[in-house]
Design a protein around this motif. Structure first.
Motif, PDB file in Angstrom:
ATOM      1  N   PRO A  23     -13.585   4.179   3.991  1.00  0.00           N
ATOM      2  CA  PRO A  23     -13.042   3.890   2.664  1.00  0.00           C
ATOM      3  C   PRO A  23     -11.598   4.371   2.552  1.00  0.00           C
ATOM      4  CG  PRO A  23     -14.568   5.750   2.585  1.00  0.00           C
ATOM      5  CD  PRO A  23     -14.695   5.158   3.947  1.00  0.00           C
ATOM      6  N   ALA A  24     -10.807   3.650   1.791  1.00  0.00           N
ATOM      7  CA  ALA A  24      -9.415   4.040   1.592  1.00  0.00           C
ATOM      8  C   ALA A  24      -9.355   5.349   0.820  1.00  0.00           C
ATOM      9  CB  ALA A  24      -8.668   2.940   0.831  1.00  0.00           C
ATOM     10  N   PRO A  25      -8.425   6.226   1.161  1.00  0.00           N
ATOM     11  CA  PRO A  25      -8.323   7.493   0.429  1.00  0.00           C
ATOM     12  C   PRO A  25      -7.967   7.258  -1.035  1.00  0.00           C
ATOM     13  CG  PRO A  25      -6.420   7.184   1.860  1.00  0.00           C
ATOM     14  CD  PRO A  25      -7.403   6.109   2.212  1.00  0.00           C
ATOM     15  N   VAL A  26      -8.494   8.121  -1.892  1.00  0.00           N
ATOM     16  CA  VAL A  26      -8.218   8.056  -3.326  1.00  0.00           C
ATOM     17  C   VAL A  26      -6.951   8.866  -3.611  1.00  0.00           C
ATOM     18  CG1 VAL A  26      -9.060   8.654  -5.621  1.00  0.00           C
ATOM     19  CG2 VAL A  26     -10.652   7.783  -3.881  1.00  0.00           C
ATOM     20  N   VAL A  27      -6.008   8.276  -4.324  1.00  0.00           N
ATOM     21  CA  VAL A  27      -4.780   8.969  -4.700  1.00  0.00           C
ATOM     22  C   VAL A  27      -4.733   9.088  -6.219  1.00  0.00           C
ATOM     23  CG1 VAL A  27      -2.256   8.895  -4.714  1.00  0.00           C
ATOM     24  CG2 VAL A  27      -3.523   8.184  -2.665  1.00  0.00           C
ATOM     25  N   ARG A  28      -4.570  10.323  -6.708  1.00  0.00           N
ATOM     26  CA  ARG A  28      -4.478  10.575  -8.145  1.00  0.00           C
ATOM     27  C   ARG A  28      -3.136  11.242  -8.443  1.00  0.00           C
ATOM     28  NH1 ARG A  28     -10.073  13.789  -8.764  1.00  0.00           N
ATOM     29  NH2 ARG A  28      -9.240  14.635  -6.825  1.00  0.00           N
ATOM     30  N   ASP A  29      -2.418  10.702  -9.399  1.00  0.00           N
ATOM     31  CA  ASP A  29      -1.125  11.256  -9.793  1.00  0.00           C
ATOM     32  C   ASP A  29      -1.264  11.878 -11.177  1.00  0.00           C
ATOM     33  OD1 ASP A  29       1.470  11.898 -10.314  1.00  0.00           O
ATOM     34  OD2 ASP A  29       2.307   9.988  -9.643  1.00  0.00           O
ATOM     35  N   LEU A  30      -1.255  13.205 -11.223  1.00  0.00           N
ATOM     36  CA  LEU A  30      -1.420  13.931 -12.483  1.00  0.00           C
ATOM     37  C   LEU A  30      -0.087  14.461 -13.003  1.00  0.00           C
ATOM     38  CD1 LEU A  30      -4.680  15.956 -11.705  1.00  0.00           C
ATOM     39  CD2 LEU A  30      -4.448  13.675 -12.716  1.00  0.00           C
ATOM     40  N   ARG A  31       1.007  14.009 -12.434  1.00  0.00           N
ATOM     41  CA  ARG A  31       2.319  14.448 -12.889  1.00  0.00           C
ATOM     42  C   ARG A  31       2.705  13.755 -14.200  1.00  0.00           C
ATOM     43  NH1 ARG A  31       5.572  12.794  -7.606  1.00  0.00           N
ATOM     44  NH2 ARG A  31       4.384  10.905  -8.145  1.00  0.00           N
ATOM     45  N   ASP A  32       3.643  14.374 -14.890  1.00  0.00           N
ATOM     46  CA  ASP A  32       4.206  13.799 -16.120  1.00  0.00           C
ATOM     47  C   ASP A  32       3.139  13.525 -17.181  1.00  0.00           C
ATOM     48  OD1 ASP A  32       6.771  13.801 -14.973  1.00  0.00           O
ATOM     49  OD2 ASP A  32       6.351  11.898 -13.973  1.00  0.00           O
ATOM     50  N   ARG A  33       2.182  14.450 -17.300  1.00  0.00           N
ATOM     51  CA  ARG A  33       1.164  14.305 -18.333  1.00  0.00           C
ATOM     52  C   ARG A  33       1.274  15.410 -19.371  1.00  0.00           C
ATOM     53  NH1 ARG A  33      -4.503  12.585 -15.551  1.00  0.00           N
ATOM     54  NH2 ARG A  33      -5.023  12.519 -17.775  1.00  0.00           N
ATOM     55  N   VAL A 181       5.117  13.906  -0.016  1.00  0.00           N
ATOM     56  CA  VAL A 181       5.050  13.327  -1.361  1.00  0.00           C
ATOM     57  C   VAL A 181       5.256  11.813  -1.292  1.00  0.00           C
ATOM     58  CG1 VAL A 181       6.200  13.202  -3.609  1.00  0.00           C
ATOM     59  CG2 VAL A 181       5.715  15.426  -2.574  1.00  0.00           C
ATOM     60  N   ALA A 182       6.253  11.378  -0.513  1.00  0.00           N
ATOM     61  CA  ALA A 182       6.525   9.949  -0.398  1.00  0.00           C
ATOM     62  C   ALA A 182       5.342   9.201   0.194  1.00  0.00           C
ATOM     63  CB  ALA A 182       7.776   9.723   0.452  1.00  0.00           C
ATOM     64  N   ALA A 183       4.686   9.790   1.191  1.00  0.00           N
ATOM     65  CA  ALA A 183       3.536   9.136   1.802  1.00  0.00           C
ATOM     66  C   ALA A 183       2.384   9.012   0.816  1.00  0.00           C
ATOM     67  CB  ALA A 183       3.093   9.917   3.045  1.00  0.00           C
ATOM     68  N   VAL A 184       2.133  10.083   0.054  1.00  0.00           N
ATOM     69  CA  VAL A 184       1.040  10.040  -0.919  1.00  0.00           C
ATOM     70  C   VAL A 184       1.357   9.033  -2.032  1.00  0.00           C
ATOM     71  CG1 VAL A 184      -0.215  11.377  -2.666  1.00  0.00           C
ATOM     72  CG2 VAL A 184       0.245  12.374  -0.415  1.00  0.00           C
ATOM     73  N   GLU A 185       2.601   9.011  -2.491  1.00  0.00           N
ATOM     74  CA  GLU A 185       2.988   8.041  -3.519  1.00  0.00           C
ATOM     75  C   GLU A 185       2.804   6.612  -3.034  1.00  0.00           C
ATOM     76  OE1 GLU A 185       6.415  10.423  -6.083  1.00  0.00           O
ATOM     77  OE2 GLU A 185       6.997   9.259  -4.308  1.00  0.00           O
ATOM     78  N   ALA A 186       2.963   6.401  -1.734  1.00  0.00           N
ATOM     79  CA  ALA A 186       2.775   5.066  -1.154  1.00  0.00           C
ATOM     80  C   ALA A 186       1.313   4.764  -0.860  1.00  0.00           C
ATOM     81  CB  ALA A 186       3.604   4.930   0.121  1.00  0.00           C
ATOM     82  N   GLY A 187       0.421   5.701  -1.213  1.00  0.00           N
ATOM     83  CA  GLY A 187      -1.005   5.491  -0.959  1.00  0.00           C
ATOM     84  C   GLY A 187      -1.410   5.763   0.468  1.00  0.00           C
ATOM     85  N   GLU A 188      -0.614   6.581   1.187  1.00  0.00           N
ATOM     86  CA  GLU A 188      -0.883   6.861   2.590  1.00  0.00           C
ATOM     87  C   GLU A 188      -0.904   8.363   2.840  1.00  0.00           C
ATOM     88  OE1 GLU A 188       2.155   4.796   4.684  1.00  0.00           O
ATOM     89  OE2 GLU A 188       1.382   2.801   4.189  1.00  0.00           O
ATOM     90  N   PRO A 189      -1.927   9.065   2.351  1.00  0.00           N
ATOM     91  CA  PRO A 189      -2.032  10.499   2.630  1.00  0.00           C
ATOM     92  C   PRO A 189      -2.208  10.744   4.123  1.00  0.00           C
ATOM     93  CG  PRO A 189      -3.550   9.813   0.883  1.00  0.00           C
ATOM     94  CD  PRO A 189      -3.030   8.563   1.528  1.00  0.00           C
ATOM     95  N   PRO A 190      -2.076  11.988   4.569  1.00  0.00           N
ATOM     96  CA  PRO A 190      -2.280  12.290   5.986  1.00  0.00           C
ATOM     97  C   PRO A 190      -3.642  11.810   6.471  1.00  0.00           C
ATOM     98  CG  PRO A 190      -1.342  14.179   4.860  1.00  0.00           C
ATOM     99  CD  PRO A 190      -1.673  13.180   3.794  1.00  0.00           C
ATOM    100  N   ALA A 191      -3.699  11.438   7.740  1.00  0.00           N
ATOM    101  CA  ALA A 191      -4.939  10.946   8.324  1.00  0.00           C
ATOM    102  C   ALA A 191      -6.057  11.961   8.125  1.00  0.00           C
ATOM    103  CB  ALA A 191      -4.743  10.666   9.809  1.00  0.00           C
ATOM    104  N   GLY A 192      -7.222  11.460   7.755  1.00  0.00           N
ATOM    105  CA  GLY A 192      -8.382  12.311   7.570  1.00  0.00           C
ATOM    106  C   GLY A 192      -8.620  12.774   6.155  1.00  0.00           C
ATOM    107  N   CYS A 193      -7.646  12.555   5.262  1.00  0.00           N
ATOM    108  CA  CYS A 193      -7.815  12.974   3.867  1.00  0.00           C
ATOM    109  C   CYS A 193      -8.633  11.933   3.102  1.00  0.00           C
ATOM    110  CB  CYS A 193      -6.463  13.148   3.185  1.00  0.00           C
ATOM    111  SG  CYS A 193      -5.541  14.599   3.723  1.00  0.00           S
ATOM    112  N   GLY A 194      -9.675  12.389   2.427  1.00  0.00           N
ATOM    113  CA  GLY A 194     -10.449  11.489   1.589  1.00  0.00           C
ATOM    114  C   GLY A 194      -9.811  11.249   0.250  1.00  0.00           C
ATOM    115  N   SER A 195      -8.979  12.207  -0.196  1.00  0.00           N
ATOM    116  CA  SER A 195      -8.266  12.033  -1.455  1.00  0.00           C
ATOM    117  C   SER A 195      -7.017  12.897  -1.439  1.00  0.00           C
ATOM    118  CB  SER A 195      -9.139  12.411  -2.656  1.00  0.00           C
ATOM    119  OG  SER A 195      -9.246  13.819  -2.794  1.00  0.00           O
ATOM    120  N   ALA A 196      -6.057  12.517  -2.260  1.00  0.00           N
ATOM    121  CA  ALA A 196      -4.838  13.304  -2.438  1.00  0.00           C
ATOM    122  C   ALA A 196      -4.495  13.297  -3.922  1.00  0.00           C
ATOM    123  CB  ALA A 196      -3.688  12.740  -1.611  1.00  0.00           C
ATOM    124  N   THR A 197      -4.152  14.470  -4.451  1.00  0.00           N
ATOM    125  CA  THR A 197      -3.814  14.606  -5.863  1.00  0.00           C
ATOM    126  C   THR A 197      -2.430  15.217  -5.983  1.00  0.00           C
ATOM    127  OG1 THR A 197      -6.151  14.924  -6.447  1.00  0.00           O
ATOM    128  CG2 THR A 197      -4.503  15.596  -8.073  1.00  0.00           C
TER     129      THR A 197
END
Length: 214
Positions: A23-33, A181-197
Motif C-alpha cells: 500500500p502507498a504510504p499515508v502522508v498527513r500534513d498538520l502544519r498551518d492549523r 520535507v520535500a520528499a514527504v510533501e511530494a508523497g514519497e517518504p523514505p522507503a519502508g515508512c507506512g506513514s509520514a506526518t
C-alpha cells in the motif's frame, strides 16, 4: 472457498502466488492549523515511530511530554553521559561512546517487540532502514513524524537548552531535513515508512499523547 491468485512464470512454468503491491504510504500534513491539530496520535502495539527534524526543533521536548510508551532518545543518552563526565572534557571526545550507547539502547528496546518511539537526528538514514527492516520483521509499520520548523526557530531552541551544534553540522542537518520535507510533501517518504506526518511547532505543541494501542 477463498482462492489465492496465481500466475505462471514464462521461463519455468512454476505456479507461484501473485504478490500484492504494498500500500502507498499515508502522508498527513498538520502544519498551518493554528495549533488545532490532533492532541493524540495512536499507533499499533508493535509499530515503530521515528521523530526527526532540525536540532532544536523540539523533538526531545515532544517525546518527554507526549510519549506514554517506550522511547529511545539520543538526548537522554547524552544527558546521562554528561552527568558523569568531567565538565572540562569536550563532548567531541566522547561523542562516539554516546552514539554507541544510544544504538545499544535502541537494540535492546527493539528486542522487546513492543512499540517504540525513536529520536532520529536525521543525518543517519541507515537508522531508518534498520527500523524499517525491524518493522517488517515483526509484521508492523514504521511511521515518521517530521518536525518542520524554520532554522531560526531551531537555533533559538538550541539557545534555550544551552546546547548548540556547529555551523557546519547545522548546515548538514538543514540540507538533510529540507530534502526529507520535500520528499514527504511530494508523497514519497523514505522507503519502508507506512506513514509520514508533517508537524510545525504549533502542531507539535498541540500534541499531548503519542500512544501504542491494540
Amino acid at each position: 472457498m477463498n482462492r489465492t491468485p496465481v500466475y505462471a512464470t514464462a521461463t519455468t512454468g512454476i505456479t507461484v502466488p501473485r504478490q500484492r503491491p504494498a500500500p502507498a504510504p499515508v502522508v498527513r500534513d498538520l502544519r498551518d492549523r493554528a495549533g488545532h491539530g490532533p492532541r493524540t496520535l495512536r499507533f499499533g502495539p508493535r509499530d515503530l515511530v521515528v521523530i526527526t527534524g532540525l536540532p532544536g526543533s523540539g523533538k526531545s521536548t515532544l517525546m518527554r511530554r507526549a510519549v506514554t510508551g517506550p522511547r529511545v532518545d539520543s538526548q537522554d543518552t547524552r544527558d546521562r553521559w554528561d552527568a558523569r563526565t568531567p565538565r572540562l572534557l569536550p563532548y567531541a571526545l566522547y561523542r562516539p561512546l554516546v552514539r554507541l550507547a544510544h544504538y545499544a539502547g535502541l537494540r535492546r528496546a527493539l528486542r522487546t517487540g513492543e512499540g517504540v518511539v525513536v529520536h532520529d537526528c536525521g543525518t543517519q538514514p541507515w537508522v531508518r532502514r534498520w527500523l524499517a527492516r525491524e518493522a517488517r520483521r515483526r509484521g508492523a509499520a514504521l511511521h515518521l513524524l517530521l518536525l518542520d520548523v524554520a532554522p531560526e526557530t531551531a537555533r533559538e531552541g538550541q539557545r534555550e537548552r544551552g546546547r548548540g551544534v556547529s555551523a557546519y553540522a547545522f548546515r548538514r542537518h538543514r540540507r538533510t531535513t529540507a530534502r526529507l520535507v520535500a520528499a514527504v510533501e511530494a508523497g514519497e517518504p523514505p522507503a519502508g515508512c507506512g506513514s509520514a506526518t508533517l508537524l510545525d511547532r504549533p502542531a507539535a505543541d498541540a500534541l499531548r499523547r503519542i500512544a501504542f494501542t491494540a
